[in-house]
Write a protein that holds these residues in place. Structure first.
Motif, short mmCIF file in Angstrom:
data_model
loop_
_atom_site.label_atom_id
_atom_site.label_comp_id
_atom_site.label_asym_id
_atom_site.label_seq_id
_atom_site.Cartn_x
_atom_site.Cartn_y
_atom_site.Cartn_z
N ILE B 6 0.79 -1.00 -0.29
CA ILE B 6 0.06 -0.07 0.09
C ILE B 6 1.02 1.06 0.25
N PHE B 7 2.13 0.77 0.61
CA PHE B 7 2.81 2.17 0.45
C PHE B 7 3.52 2.86 -0.90
N ASN B 8 3.26 1.98 -1.35
CA ASN B 8 4.57 1.97 -2.82
C ASN B 8 3.13 2.43 -3.85
N ILE B 9 1.44 2.19 -3.67
CA ILE B 9 1.14 2.03 -4.14
C ILE B 9 -0.11 4.06 -3.76
N SER B 10 0.48 4.00 -2.11
CA SER B 10 -0.55 4.91 -2.53
C SER B 10 0.83 6.39 -2.03
N GLY B 11 2.15 5.80 -2.53
CA GLY B 11 3.20 6.88 -3.22
C GLY B 11 3.33 7.44 -4.46
N SER B 12 3.10 6.47 -5.43
CA SER B 12 2.93 6.59 -6.89
C SER B 12 2.26 7.20 -6.99
N GLN B 70 -4.18 -6.82 -11.84
CA GLN B 70 -4.09 -6.89 -10.72
C GLN B 70 -3.41 -4.77 -11.21
N SER B 71 -3.66 -4.08 -10.96
CA SER B 71 -2.66 -2.82 -11.25
C SER B 71 -2.08 -2.79 -10.55
N SER B 72 -1.11 -1.55 -9.86
CA SER B 72 0.00 -1.76 -8.03
C SER B 72 0.17 0.01 -8.38
N GLY B 73 -0.76 0.74 -8.79
CA GLY B 73 -0.96 2.08 -8.39
C GLY B 73 -1.17 2.67 -9.94
N VAL B 74 -0.57 4.30 -9.73
CA VAL B 74 -0.52 5.13 -10.85
C VAL B 74 0.76 5.50 -11.49
N GLN B 75 0.55 5.73 -12.45
CA GLN B 75 2.02 6.21 -13.47
C GLN B 75 1.92 7.82 -14.30
#
Lengths: 134, 146
Positions: B6-12, B70-75
Motif C-alpha cells: 500500500i505504501f508503494n501504491i499510495s506513494g505512486s 491487478q494494477s499496482s499504483g499509478v504512473q
C-alpha cells in the motif's frame, strides 16, 4: 495434548489476510482516482473467506507424478477474484472510481481489520495463558 | 506482505498528484506570458495518468497470482501540451507585438487550472490518509501477541 494453531486461531487468520489484500486493492482504486479509463476493483470478502477456509482444510488438490512437483497447498488469490465495481454515476473519461465510495470502503475495511486483529490477539493471549498456566 | 504494498501504491498516487500540481502551478504562473508569435508562446501542460499493470511474466507462486489484471499504483505517462486555440490579442503598444500589432497569449484557462489544483490537492490528501491508516494497520500487526 498438542496445541493446534489452526484450530485455535480459527477464521481470524484468513480474515486478517483477506482484509490486508482488500486494503491493497482499495488503495489502488484511490491512487487511480484520476486515471482515465481505470476501472475500480474490489474483492468479495465472503466468497474469498469461504475459499480460503476450504483451501486451508484440504490444500489445493494438485496431482503430482514426480518427486520434484509442487504439492500445492497455496492459497488462491488470482486476478479473476478481483471484481469490477458498478459505478453509481459513471464519468466521461471512463473512470469508475468514486472517491467517497472507495474512501468509505477503505475505512470500513480498516476497522474490520482492527476487529479481526483484536480477536486474533485475544486468541493468542488465551494460548499464552494456557501455556503459562497462571 | 500486501500491506507494505500500500505504501508503494499510495506513494505512486502522491507522486502523480505532485506532478499534476506542478503542471498546474506552471500553467498558472505562465497564464499571462505573452509572445510575439504562435510558435514561441507557452502552451498549457497537462499530466497524463495511467494505471501501472503488474508484470505478466512475474507470476507469484506462493499465491498463484497470475497478476495480469491487478494494477499496482499509478504512473505519469508523460506531460502533453494543450492544443486548445491560443489567444491572439491586438495590443500594438506591447513591446512583443508583431508587425500586425498582435500579441499571443497562452491557451491556459485559469478557471480550469484552479479546479485542477483543488482536485489534485484533494486526491493527494486521500492518498496521505490511506497511507496513514495502512501505517496504523502495520503497527497494530507488530503488536500481535503482546
Amino acid at each position: 495434548m498438542a496445541i493446534n494453531f489452526q484450530a485455535a486461531l480459527g477464521v481470524h487468520e484468513s480474515a486478517l489476510k483477506i482484509r490486508a489484500q482488500r486494503a491493497e486493492v482499495l488503495a489502488d482504486n484511490l491512487a487511480n482516482a484520476d486515471t482515465p479509463n481505470y476501472k475500480a476493483r474490489d474483492l468479495d470478502f465472503k466468497s474469498m473467506l469461504q475459499q480460503q477456509d476450504q483451501a486451508q482444510n484440504r490444500g489445493l488438490e494438485m496431482q503430482t507424478s514426480s518427486a520434484g512437483h509442487r504439492d500445492g497447498g497455496a492459497t488462491l488469490f488470482s486476478s479473476d477474484q478481483l471484481l469490477y465495481r458498478t459505478p453509481q454515476a459513471p464519468s466521461a473519461d471512463g473512470n469508475t472510481v468514486e472517491g467517497h465510495v472507495e474512501h468509505a470502503k477503505y475505512m470500513e475495511n480498516a476497522l474490520a481489520f482492527q476487529s479481526s486483529f483484536t480477536l486474533l490477539n485475544g486468541k493468542f493471549k488465551g494460548l499464552m495463558t494456557a501455556i503459562r498456566g497462571e | 506482505m500486501s500491506l507494505s504494498n500500500i505504501f508503494n501504491i499510495s506513494g505512486s498516487g502522491m507522486n502523480a498528484q505532485t506532478v499534476r500540481l506542478n503542471t498546474t502551478a506552471s500553467n498558472l504562473a505562465n497564464a499571462q506570458s505573452a509572445a510575439s508569435s504562435a510558435d514561441q508562446v507557452y502552451r498549457g501542460r497537462h499530466a497524463v495518468f495511467a494505471a501501472v499493470q503488474q508484470d505478466a511474466m512475474n507470476i507469484d507462486f506462493d499465491t498463484l497470482d497470475d497478476g495480469v489484471n491487478q494494477s499496482s499504483g499509478v504512473q505519469v505517462l508523460g506531460i502533453v501540451e494543450s492544443d486548445a486555440p491560443l489567444q491572439p490579442r491586438y495590443e500594438p503598444q506591447h513591446p512583443l507585438a508583431d508587425d500586425k500589432g498582435y500579441v499571443y497569449y497562452p491557451n491556459v484557462n485559469v478557471v480550469e487550472e484552479m479546479s485542477n489544483m483543488i482536485s489534485a490537492s484533494r486526491s493527494f490528501q486521500v492518498n496521505v490518509e490511506v497511507m496513514n491508516s495502512a501505517k496504523q494497520m502495520v503497527q497494530r500487526v507488530l503488536t500481535i501477541g503482546q
